[in-house]
Design a protein around this motif. Structure first.
Motif, PDB file in Angstrom:
ATOM      1  N   LEU A  56       0.824  -1.211   0.000  1.00 38.69           N
ATOM      2  CA  LEU A  56       0.000   0.000   0.000  1.00 38.69           C
ATOM      3  C   LEU A  56       0.857   1.260   0.000  1.00 38.69           C
ATOM      4  CD1 LEU A  56      -2.831  -1.028   2.498  1.00 38.69           C
ATOM      5  CD2 LEU A  56      -2.976  -0.817   0.005  1.00 38.69           C
ATOM      6  N   MET A  57       1.949   1.256   0.766  1.00 38.50           N
ATOM      7  CA  MET A  57       2.851   2.409   0.773  1.00 38.50           C
ATOM      8  C   MET A  57       3.491   2.611  -0.603  1.00 38.50           C
ATOM      9  SD  MET A  57       2.934   4.117   3.578  1.00 38.50           S
ATOM     10  CE  MET A  57       2.531   4.005   5.331  1.00 38.50           C
ATOM     11  N   ALA A  58       3.921   1.508  -1.243  1.00 39.26           N
ATOM     12  CA  ALA A  58       4.521   1.621  -2.571  1.00 39.26           C
ATOM     13  C   ALA A  58       3.504   2.139  -3.584  1.00 39.26           C
ATOM     14  CB  ALA A  58       5.058   0.253  -3.015  1.00 39.26           C
ATOM     15  N   LEU A  59       2.282   1.648  -3.503  1.00 39.29           N
ATOM     16  CA  LEU A  59       1.232   2.127  -4.399  1.00 39.29           C
ATOM     17  C   LEU A  59       0.954   3.615  -4.174  1.00 39.29           C
ATOM     18  CD1 LEU A  59      -0.883   1.426  -6.531  1.00 39.29           C
ATOM     19  CD2 LEU A  59      -2.445   0.819  -4.677  1.00 39.29           C
ATOM     20  N   ALA A  60       0.911   4.006  -2.892  1.00 34.96           N
ATOM     21  CA  ALA A  60       0.688   5.419  -2.590  1.00 34.96           C
ATOM     22  C   ALA A  60       1.839   6.276  -3.121  1.00 34.96           C
ATOM     23  CB  ALA A  60       0.529   5.612  -1.078  1.00 34.96           C
ATOM     24  N   TRP A  61       3.077   5.748  -3.052  1.00 32.45           N
ATOM     25  CA  TRP A  61       4.245   6.491  -3.535  1.00 32.45           C
ATOM     26  C   TRP A  61       4.166   6.674  -5.057  1.00 32.45           C
ATOM     27  CZ3 TRP A  61       8.742   5.068  -6.428  1.00 32.45           C
ATOM     28  CH2 TRP A  61       9.760   6.019  -6.401  1.00 32.45           C
TER      29      TRP A  61
END
Length: 446
Positions: free
Chosen positions: A25-30
Motif C-alpha cells: 500500500l505504501m509503494a502504491l501510494a508512492w
C-alpha cells in the motif's frame, strides 16, 4: 501425503499478512503520489505560462507592435524566470540566446497552446521544455509570442520531493511495524493470562478459570469452565455411586453370607427364596447405579432430536403394550434439536413412558414444547394416579426402586437425577384424565 508442518504463531501470521500489505500500500501510494505530482506540476506550469503570454500580448498591443519599445532580454527573465520569444514581421527577440535552437522552430509552426519539446541536444539548452505559443494580429501584422519552462529543473525539484516522500513512507512502514507489534502484544495479553490460569489449574491452586478475557475469548473460557464443571460432576457422581452401591449391597451380602455360613440349617426352599431375593436386590441396585453412571449431563455441542426419539420410544412401547394407546402432541419438527445429551433424553422419555404404560388404563400422552429459555415435556396417563400426600415423595433420592410409591415409583429417581444435573425442574400432579401428570422443564442453555 501432506507435509506435517507446524502452524505459525498468531504474531507471525499477523505480521506475515499485515506487513507485506502495508508495504504494498505504501509503494502504491508512492507511485500515485509521483503521478499526481507530475500532473499537478504540469498544470501549474501551463497556467503560469498562459498568464505570462497574456501579459506579453498586452504589452505588445499597448506598444502597437513596436517590440523595440518593450523591455526585453534580462527584464522578462528576472520577472518571470522563463525563456521567451517575440516575433514580428521585422524583429525576432529570443531570451536567453542559448534557447534559440529550441524556440526558433516553434516560431514557424502553426500549433497553438502548450507544446512539449524533448531531446534537442543543443549546447547550453535544456533537453526538455514546455512552451506556450500564441499568434496574434496587431494593426494587421502577425505576431508570435512564446514563453517556455525548463522541465528538467522542475523534474529535479519533483524528484527531491518524491525522494523525501519515499523516506517518509519507509519511516511510516517502520512505525507501522512497531504499532502492529505493540497491538499484537496487547491483543495476546489475555492469552498469556489464560495460559497462566491453566498452569495454576494444573497445579491445583485454582478450580476454575477466572480471567478478564475480551469478547472473542469468552466463549473459549466459558467452554473450558463448563468442561471443568462436567468433570467435577462426573467425579462427584462416581463417588456417590460407589458410596450408594457400597451401602446398598452391604446388608444383602451380609445376609447371604450368614445363611451360607450357618451349618445348622439346611438350604430349604424358604432360604433359597430369601437368598434369591437378596441377590435380586443387589442386581437391581447395581443396574441402577450403572445407569446413573452413564448420565452425561449438560455438555457443549451435544444435542438430541426430541421428536424422533419420542416417536421411536412410543412405537416400541406400543408394541409392548398393544392394548394401550400412546400419543404424541407437539408443534416441533422432526429436525428440531434440544440441548440435551441423547442418552439422557432417552432415559427421561423411557422411564416416564414406561411408568405411564404400566399403570395407565387405556391411553398415555406425551406432549413436547419449548419457550425462549426452556424445553418442556409432559407425560400424562389415565391410570389410578397417586395420593396427593405422596406426590412430593415421588423420585426421592435414597429410596429403593421397589419401595417407591405404588404405581409410579420405578425410574422416577433416575429422572429426577438427570433433571437436577441439567438445572431443570420436575413436577408431579394429578392428570386431566385422573392419572398422574409428570412435567419436566430443562433450560435451553446449560
Amino acid at each position: 501425503m501432506m507435509p506435517n508442518t507446524n502452524p505459525l504463531s498468531v504474531r507471525t501470521t499477523l505480521l506475515t499478512l499485515l506487513l507485506p500489505s502495508g508495504i504494498v500500500l505504501m509503494a502504491l501510494a508512492w507511485v500515485v503520489h509521483g503521478l499526481l505530482l507530475d500532473r499537478m506540476s504540469r498544470d501549474f506550469v501551463e497556467g503560469r505560462l498562459h498568464d505570462e503570454v497574456a501579459f506579453l500580448e498586452l504589452q505588445v498591443r499597448q506598444s502597437k507592435g513596436q517590440l523595440d519599445a518593450l523591455q526585453t532580454g534580462d527584464y522578462f527573465e528576472e520577472v518571470f524566470h522563463h525563456a521567451f520569444a517575440l516575433h514580428s514581421p521585422t524583429v525576432t527577440t529570443i531570451s536567453p540566446e542559448s534557447w534559440r535552437p529550441l524556440l526558433e522552430p516553434l516560431l514557424e509552426t502553426e500549433q497553438q497552446g502548450s507544446i512539449r519539446v524533448q531531446g534537442s541536444g543543443a549546447a547550453g539548452a535544456p533537453s526538455d521544455i514546455l512552451a506556450y505559443r500564441r499568434q496574434i494580429t496587431v494593426d494587421g501584422a502577425p505576431y508570435v509570442i512564446i514563453v517556455s519552462e525548463d522541465m528538467d529543473a522542475l523534474r529535479s525539484s519533483q524528484a527531491e520531493l518524491h525522494a523525501w516522500t519515499a523516506i517518509v513512507s519507509i519511516l511510516l512502514i517502520l512505525l507501522l511495524v512497531a504499532v502492529i507489534w505493540v497491538g499484537i502484544a496487547l491483543s495476546l495479553r489475555p492469552v498469556t493470562s489464560l495460559q497462566s490460569a491453566l498452569t495454576k489449574l494444573q497445579g491445583g491452586s485454582i478450580s476454575r478459570i477466572d480471567v478478564r478475557a475480551p469478547e472473542e475469548f469468552r466463549p473459549l473460557v466459558n467452554q473450558l469452565n463448563q468442561l471443568l464443571d462436567s468433570l467435577d460432576q462426573r467425579l462427584e457422581r462416581s463417588r456417590d455411586a460407589l458410596a450408594n452401591l457400597s451401602h446398598s449391597v452391604k446388608t444383602p451380602i451380609a445376609a447371604v453370607r450368614q445363611i451360607l455360613e450357618d451349618d445348622s440349617r439346611p438350604l430349604d426352599a424358604a432360604l433359597r427364596d430369601e437368598m434369591a431375593r437378596r441377590l435380586g436386590d443387589i442386581d437391581k441396585q447395581l443396574e441402577t447405579e450403572m445407569r446413573r453412571s452413564q448420565f452425561a449431563g449438560p455438555q457443549v455441542g451435544k444435542s438430541a432430536l426430541p421428536v424422533k426419539q419420542a416417536r421411536d420410544l412410543l412405537w416400541m412401547l406400543g408394541r409392548l403394550h398393544p392394548e394401550k394407546s400412546f400419543e404424541l402432541t407437539t408443534d416441533l419438527t422432526d429436525e428440531h434439536r434440544w440441548p440435551v445429551e441423547e442418552h439422557d433424553l432417552n432415559e427421561v422419555f423411557g422411564n416416564l413412558l414406561d411408568n405411564a404404560g404400566k399403570w395407565a388404563t387405556h391411553s398415555i400422552e406425551l406432549s413436547l414444547g419449548e419457550s425462549e429459555n426452556t424445553v418442556r415435556m409432559v407425560v400424562t396417563d389415565d391410570g389410578p394416579g397417586v395420593a396427593a400426600e405422596n406426590l412430593d415423595h415421588l423420585g426421592s433420592r435414597g429410596l429403593r426402586l421397589d419401595e417407591q410409591t405404588p404405581g409410579h415409583g420405578l425410574g422416577l429417581a433416575i429422572v429426577r437425577d438427570i433433571v437436577q444435573r441439567y438445572g431443570g425442574r420436575i413436577n408431579f400432579s394429578d392428570g386431566a384424565k385422573g392419572g398422574l401428570s409428570v412435567e419436566v422443564e430443562l433450560p435451553r442453555k446449560s
